[in-house]
Design an enzyme around this catalytic site. Structure first.
Site, PDB file in Angstrom:
ATOM      1  N   ARG A  56       0.842  -1.194   0.000  1.00  0.00           N
ATOM      2  CA  ARG A  56       0.000   0.000   0.000  1.00  0.00           C
ATOM      3  C   ARG A  56       0.877   1.243   0.000  1.00  0.00           C
ATOM      4  O   ARG A  56       0.591   2.230  -0.684  1.00  0.00           O
ATOM      5  CB  ARG A  56      -0.940   0.019   1.214  1.00  0.00           C
ATOM      6  CG  ARG A  56      -1.658   1.360   1.382  1.00  0.00           C
ATOM      7  CD  ARG A  56      -2.711   1.386   2.460  1.00  0.00           C
ATOM      8  NE  ARG A  56      -2.379   0.623   3.638  1.00  0.00           N
ATOM      9  CZ  ARG A  56      -1.557   1.029   4.609  1.00  0.00           C
ATOM     10  NH1 ARG A  56      -0.937   2.203   4.520  1.00  0.00           N
ATOM     11  NH2 ARG A  56      -1.330   0.265   5.661  1.00  0.00           N
ATOM     12  N   ASP A 111      -7.566  18.838 -14.856  1.00  0.00           N
ATOM     13  CA  ASP A 111      -7.838  17.479 -15.311  1.00  0.00           C
ATOM     14  C   ASP A 111      -7.387  17.399 -16.766  1.00  0.00           C
ATOM     15  O   ASP A 111      -7.993  17.993 -17.658  1.00  0.00           O
ATOM     16  CB  ASP A 111      -9.332  17.174 -15.179  1.00  0.00           C
ATOM     17  CG  ASP A 111      -9.676  15.733 -15.524  1.00  0.00           C
ATOM     18  OD1 ASP A 111      -8.931  15.110 -16.312  1.00  0.00           O
ATOM     19  OD2 ASP A 111     -10.702  15.234 -15.028  1.00  0.00           O
ATOM     20  N   LYS A 128      -8.281   6.095 -19.454  1.00  0.00           N
ATOM     21  CA  LYS A 128      -8.602   6.627 -20.770  1.00  0.00           C
ATOM     22  C   LYS A 128      -7.392   6.537 -21.710  1.00  0.00           C
ATOM     23  O   LYS A 128      -6.908   5.461 -21.998  1.00  0.00           O
ATOM     24  CB  LYS A 128      -9.134   8.046 -20.625  1.00  0.00           C
ATOM     25  CG  LYS A 128     -10.211   8.217 -19.542  1.00  0.00           C
ATOM     26  CD  LYS A 128     -11.401   7.295 -19.694  1.00  0.00           C
ATOM     27  CE  LYS A 128     -12.594   7.686 -18.833  1.00  0.00           C
ATOM     28  NZ  LYS A 128     -12.408   7.633 -17.379  1.00  0.00           N
ATOM     29  N   TYR A 182     -16.770  16.524 -15.909  1.00  0.00           N
ATOM     30  CA  TYR A 182     -17.142  15.111 -15.858  1.00  0.00           C
ATOM     31  C   TYR A 182     -18.190  14.889 -14.762  1.00  0.00           C
ATOM     32  O   TYR A 182     -18.058  15.407 -13.649  1.00  0.00           O
ATOM     33  CB  TYR A 182     -15.886  14.276 -15.611  1.00  0.00           C
ATOM     34  CG  TYR A 182     -16.140  12.846 -15.215  1.00  0.00           C
ATOM     35  CD1 TYR A 182     -16.964  12.032 -15.979  1.00  0.00           C
ATOM     36  CD2 TYR A 182     -15.561  12.318 -14.074  1.00  0.00           C
ATOM     37  CE1 TYR A 182     -17.199  10.712 -15.606  1.00  0.00           C
ATOM     38  CE2 TYR A 182     -15.780  11.007 -13.700  1.00  0.00           C
ATOM     39  CZ  TYR A 182     -16.610  10.213 -14.470  1.00  0.00           C
ATOM     40  OH  TYR A 182     -16.851   8.916 -14.092  1.00  0.00           O
TER      41      TYR A 182
END
Length: 393
Positions: free
Chosen positions: A63, A188, A213, A116
């Site tokens: 982690r 973004d 994406k 978005y």
């Protein structure tokens, strides 16, 4: 040496290499044990210590850090021209970590009027309940951003090109506004990718990506990223990434690294195909408006030409006949796959109002009901043009 000390060295050293070379090599030295030219998938949770606190390379628990994720994070930092990159389980996980790092109850955020749907939902349904206020601005108009500022504005959030209306924001101009207000500018960069646009060089404080994406590029992985050039902020983000735990797994990190190697050649084809398609749509009698920053008539065309290498693979358009006609276009498409997401090698088509942006219905971010959004893939463009022609009827 702790993981906070040890997993940023490769990313912190600027390189003279070109983007295409960095995409293939940054953060990806040959494996010292075997010479493997591709970073191994370290599918491991914990690491042997040489005595208490004797960490090998700073690794103690996956982690906190994992060698495959480290390779991706160093690569991301290099491609965006940053000093620290961080990889997450999804784009929204990255956004959540960023907001909880930068904000406290009572703070205020300026968000775009075209964002978005998942980002809007995060602000409106999650962060707001935590006591953070937000207001909407047309980020394509710097004056609108300035008017939206409040004394406790800590973040200005920008998407450019925006999702799904392909709005363009002058990053350098808004960066000046943010700096004068003592706020952080977050960009973004998902629609553009670092190949087409590098917001940090234009004054942004943090870049956000959905790695799902264009970075992954093959519709086979979900991931997110943050990149910053501010080392102190990078340390704060890394602390919260570890404390909150929504990290990218090693196999997902490896898949994204593989996709990034071909990012430049894919983006060139995405942009070429999208330009041809946007031109065809402008001349189609059943299309009332085409939203693509590569078109000279697009209101953000000149700014996009200044801050982007080319105009990307996303095109939106409005059709005569309203919502029913837009839905029918989506349903009739055959080569364009009806589905959410974007940025893969295959072309996708969707109805934002009912799909990706349904969460914004009834808000200031509601999208037109007659809007269709397409993610233009890298197939033969003549085949794509033919499919859109038959879908439009």
């Amino acid at each position: 040496m702790t993981h906070e000390d040890s997993h940023q060295q490769g990313a912190s050293q600027p390189s003279h290499h070109s983007f295409e070379t960095l995409a293939i090599h940054a953060g990806q030295e040959a494996d010292p044990l075997t010479g493997a030219v591709v970073p191994p998938i370290y599918q491991v949770s914990t690491y042997k210590q040489d005595g208490v606190g004797g960490l090998r390379g700073g690794y103690e628990y996956s982690r906190s850090a994992n060698p495959t994720r480290t390779a991706l994070e160093e690569n991301l930092a290099a491609l965006e021209g940053g000093r620290r990159g961080l990889a997450f389980a999804s784009g929204l996980a990255a956004e959540d970590c960023l907001l909880r790092t930068l904000l406290a109850p009572g703070d205020h955020v300026v968000i775009p009027n075209d964002a978005y749907g998942g980002t809007f939902r995060l602000f409106a349904k999650v962060v707001e309940r935590w006591g953070v206020e937000w207001s909407v601005a047309n980020t394509s108009d710097p004056a609108s951003v300035r008017d939206a500022l409040r004394p406790r504005t800590k973040v200005i959030w920008v998407e450019t090109p925006s999702n799904p209306l392909l709005g363009i924001t002058d990053i350098a101009a808004v960066a000046d506004i943010a700096r004068s207000a003592g706020a952080r500018l977050v960009v973004d960069n998902t629609f553009a990718s670092p190949y087409l646009q590098q917001p940090l060089a234009l004054g942004a404080d943090v870049v956000v990506h959905s790695l799902t994406k264009y970075m992954g590029g093959h519709s086979d992985v979900v991931g997110g990223a943050l990149v910053t050039a501010d080392e102190a902020l990078g340390e704060q983000l890394a602390y919260h990434q570890n404390a909150m735990g929504a990290v990218a797994g090693p196999f997902d990190s490896w898949i994204v690294l593989r996709g990034i190697k071909t990012l430049s050649v894919r983006m060139d084809r995405h942009s070429e195909n999208a330009t041809r398609i946007a031109d065809m749509l402008t001349r189609h009698p059943k299309v009332t408006k085409v939203l693509y920053p590569g078109l000279p008539e697009h209101p953000g065309h000149e700014i996009a030409a200044k801050q982007m290498r080319s105009f990307g693979g996303m095109v939106s358009f409005q059709v005569a006949g309203g919502e029913a006609a837009a839905v029918e276009v989506c349903n009739r498409a055959r080569l364009f796959t009806l589905g959410e997401s974007l940025g893969g090698v295959e072309s996708l088509i969707e109805h934002p109002g009912r799909m990706t942006h349904a969460s914004a219905a009834g808000s200031a971010l509601e999208v037109p009901a007659d809007l269709v959004r397409i993610s233009v893939g890298i197939e033969n463009v003549d085949d794509l043009l033919a499919d859109l022609a038959q879908a439009l009827g």
